[in-house]
Design a protein around this motif. Sequence first.
Motif, PDB file in Angstrom:
ATOM      1  N   PHE A  69      65.284  53.526 -52.686  1.00  0.00           N
ATOM      2  CA  PHE A  69      64.068  53.561 -53.503  1.00  0.00           C
ATOM      3  C   PHE A  69      62.853  53.568 -52.596  1.00  0.00           C
ATOM      4  O   PHE A  69      62.914  53.131 -51.450  1.00  0.00           O
ATOM      5  CB  PHE A  69      63.989  52.351 -54.460  1.00  0.00           C
ATOM      6  CG  PHE A  69      63.901  51.029 -53.745  1.00  0.00           C
ATOM      7  CD1 PHE A  69      62.663  50.456 -53.446  1.00  0.00           C
ATOM      8  CD2 PHE A  69      65.053  50.350 -53.355  1.00  0.00           C
ATOM      9  CE1 PHE A  69      62.583  49.244 -52.783  1.00  0.00           C
ATOM     10  CE2 PHE A  69      64.979  49.123 -52.689  1.00  0.00           C
ATOM     11  CZ  PHE A  69      63.741  48.570 -52.400  1.00  0.00           C
ATOM     12  N   GLY A  70      61.741  54.105 -53.113  1.00  0.00           N
ATOM     13  CA  GLY A  70      60.458  53.942 -52.435  1.00  0.00           C
ATOM     14  C   GLY A  70      59.956  55.121 -51.629  1.00  0.00           C
ATOM     15  O   GLY A  70      58.770  55.340 -51.594  1.00  0.00           O
ATOM     16  N   HIS A  71      60.818  55.844 -50.951  1.00  0.00           N
ATOM     17  CA  HIS A  71      60.317  56.897 -50.048  1.00  0.00           C
ATOM     18  C   HIS A  71      61.305  58.057 -49.981  1.00  0.00           C
ATOM     19  O   HIS A  71      62.495  57.851 -50.131  1.00  0.00           O
ATOM     20  CB  HIS A  71      60.183  56.390 -48.603  1.00  0.00           C
ATOM     21  CG  HIS A  71      59.491  55.092 -48.479  1.00  0.00           C
ATOM     22  ND1 HIS A  71      58.131  54.979 -48.370  1.00  0.00           N
ATOM     23  CD2 HIS A  71      59.981  53.828 -48.436  1.00  0.00           C
ATOM     24  CE1 HIS A  71      57.807  53.700 -48.275  1.00  0.00           C
ATOM     25  NE2 HIS A  71      58.908  52.976 -48.303  1.00  0.00           N
ATOM     26  N   THR A  72      60.777  59.247 -49.685  1.00  0.00           N
ATOM     27  CA  THR A  72      61.689  60.325 -49.301  1.00  0.00           C
ATOM     28  C   THR A  72      61.764  60.440 -47.778  1.00  0.00           C
ATOM     29  O   THR A  72      62.780  60.851 -47.243  1.00  0.00           O
ATOM     30  CB  THR A  72      61.261  61.687 -49.894  1.00  0.00           C
ATOM     31  OG1 THR A  72      59.875  61.858 -49.637  1.00  0.00           O
ATOM     32  CG2 THR A  72      61.505  61.737 -51.380  1.00  0.00           C
ATOM     33  N   SER A  73      60.686  60.064 -47.083  1.00  0.00           N
ATOM     34  CA  SER A  73      60.764  60.113 -45.613  1.00  0.00           C
ATOM     35  C   SER A  73      61.215  58.740 -45.085  1.00  0.00           C
ATOM     36  O   SER A  73      62.091  58.117 -45.676  1.00  0.00           O
ATOM     37  CB  SER A  73      59.427  60.572 -45.025  1.00  0.00           C
ATOM     38  OG  SER A  73      58.399  59.654 -45.283  1.00  0.00           O
ATOM     39  N   HIS A  74      60.684  58.292 -43.973  1.00  0.00           N
ATOM     40  CA  HIS A  74      61.097  57.010 -43.367  1.00  0.00           C
ATOM     41  C   HIS A  74      62.578  57.037 -42.965  1.00  0.00           C
ATOM     42  O   HIS A  74      63.246  56.023 -42.993  1.00  0.00           O
ATOM     43  CB  HIS A  74      60.870  55.826 -44.337  1.00  0.00           C
ATOM     44  CG  HIS A  74      59.436  55.466 -44.575  1.00  0.00           C
ATOM     45  ND1 HIS A  74      58.847  54.319 -44.110  1.00  0.00           N
ATOM     46  CD2 HIS A  74      58.468  56.113 -45.252  1.00  0.00           C
ATOM     47  CE1 HIS A  74      57.578  54.271 -44.493  1.00  0.00           C
ATOM     48  NE2 HIS A  74      57.324  55.353 -45.180  1.00  0.00           N
ATOM     49  N   GLN A  75      63.123  58.203 -42.650  1.00  0.00           N
ATOM     50  CA  GLN A  75      64.571  58.293 -42.411  1.00  0.00           C
ATOM     51  C   GLN A  75      64.960  58.269 -40.934  1.00  0.00           C
ATOM     52  O   GLN A  75      66.116  58.010 -40.616  1.00  0.00           O
ATOM     53  CB  GLN A  75      65.139  59.577 -43.051  1.00  0.00           C
ATOM     54  CG  GLN A  75      65.050  59.541 -44.574  1.00  0.00           C
ATOM     55  CD  GLN A  75      65.879  60.627 -45.235  1.00  0.00           C
ATOM     56  OE1 GLN A  75      66.821  61.157 -44.657  1.00  0.00           O
ATOM     57  NE2 GLN A  75      65.538  60.961 -46.463  1.00  0.00           N
ATOM     58  N   ILE A  76      64.027  58.573 -40.015  1.00  0.00           N
ATOM     59  CA  ILE A  76      64.466  58.716 -38.618  1.00  0.00           C
ATOM     60  C   ILE A  76      63.821  57.679 -37.684  1.00  0.00           C
ATOM     61  O   ILE A  76      63.868  57.810 -36.468  1.00  0.00           O
ATOM     62  CB  ILE A  76      64.223  60.152 -38.098  1.00  0.00           C
ATOM     63  CG1 ILE A  76      62.745  60.551 -38.207  1.00  0.00           C
ATOM     64  CG2 ILE A  76      65.100  61.140 -38.867  1.00  0.00           C
ATOM     65  CD1 ILE A  76      62.452  61.934 -37.589  1.00  0.00           C
ATOM     66  N   GLY A  77      63.206  56.664 -38.287  1.00  0.00           N
ATOM     67  CA  GLY A  77      62.682  55.559 -37.464  1.00  0.00           C
ATOM     68  C   GLY A  77      61.351  55.839 -36.812  1.00  0.00           C
ATOM     69  O   GLY A  77      61.008  55.192 -35.818  1.00  0.00           O
ATOM     70  N   LEU A  78      60.575  56.795 -37.365  1.00  0.00           N
ATOM     71  CA  LEU A  78      59.274  57.117 -36.777  1.00  0.00           C
ATOM     72  C   LEU A  78      58.130  56.995 -37.792  1.00  0.00           C
ATOM     73  O   LEU A  78      57.000  57.365 -37.502  1.00  0.00           O
ATOM     74  CB  LEU A  78      59.294  58.531 -36.186  1.00  0.00           C
ATOM     75  CG  LEU A  78      60.291  58.771 -35.040  1.00  0.00           C
ATOM     76  CD1 LEU A  78      60.322  60.257 -34.668  1.00  0.00           C
ATOM     77  CD2 LEU A  78      59.948  57.926 -33.812  1.00  0.00           C
ATOM     78  N   ASP A  79      58.448  56.504 -39.001  1.00  0.00           N
ATOM     79  CA  ASP A  79      57.427  56.336 -40.045  1.00  0.00           C
ATOM     80  C   ASP A  79      57.219  54.851 -40.317  1.00  0.00           C
ATOM     81  O   ASP A  79      58.181  54.073 -40.326  1.00  0.00           O
ATOM     82  CB  ASP A  79      57.892  56.969 -41.373  1.00  0.00           C
ATOM     83  CG  ASP A  79      57.981  58.482 -41.323  1.00  0.00           C
ATOM     84  OD1 ASP A  79      56.933  59.138 -41.210  1.00  0.00           O
ATOM     85  OD2 ASP A  79      59.111  59.007 -41.412  1.00  0.00           O
TER      86      ASP A  79
END
Length: 322
Positions: free
Chosen positions: A138-148
């Motif tokens: 839940f919450g985001h579509t990005s934030h997946q690769i540890g840089l957001d």
Amino acid sequence: MRMPVVLASVFAVGLSIGTIAAEPTPTDAARGPAAAPSSKAGEASQPAKLLFSKKGLPSIGKAMAIGFYPRGCLQGGVELPVTGPTWQVMRVSRNRNWGHPELVKFLERFAPRASKATGWHGILVGDMAQPRGGPLPFGHTSHQIGLDVDIWFMPMPGHVLSKDERENTSAINLVSDDWKHINPTTFTQAHIAFIRTAAEQPEVERVLVNAAIKKEICHMQGANHPSWMDKLRPWYGHNDHIHVRLKCPPDSRNCRHQEPVPKDAGCGKELDYWFSDKVLHPKIETGKPAKPPRPLMLADLPPGCKGVLDAPAKQVHQSNVN
Ligand SMILES: [Zn+2]
């Protein structure tokens, strides 16, 4: 009543740090040792967000951002300590204070700079990534690769926040109810200094803020458009936090770079789109329920992500709050 799709996404992002009660949170067990690798068949049939959110600890291996910000994962993630001299992590129960070491180092450098620029005690850090990155439930579509990372517009209070305060404090909304202007009762000069300091850091690829905030900064700057303004991009939500995105680290060879931001402050016509009816008052198609997009499966992610998911857990000493 069904929310129109675009507004729904505004709320999805807008609510991502403001509310927690209605959203599932990882259980305490999720913070313990990672569960045994699930069977092949299980992995293939479950949305990747379920597989990655079950992993309470990062994978072993060299730190690497793999894939693209909204489609990838993180190998060898590291934790941002939940309490630092000039930062505190919010919503600790989500276990999303993980990132590529470059993101953690960035926050450790940025927090004291932001504190100095704003006069705040420090910054409140919202979601980063899950221990192994990947899609979030839940919450985001990005934030997946540890840089957001999301960082709140609320100054850090002068005391160490309790577990309860970190879970239940709401962020400050800088935008008016019609989403067209800033809210003059909450928006301050310190917020501009905070946003500018983030956008000025060389490792920062872009900073996302609500269009009303971008518009206000354009207005205040007049004809003077320093280059940090190029990195300040309008996006849905982001009325109570900024989203800072770092460039791919040079040694993460499978990290996909985002198209560079245009060399333009973006204060002209392109800003109008964000205040159009299409964005603020999208048409509701009656009788046709909006289909949620198909969730990402493990096979949709870069091949390296299966290895990250199945790898043994790195033994780490996690910081905690009382
Ligand atoms: Zn974000």
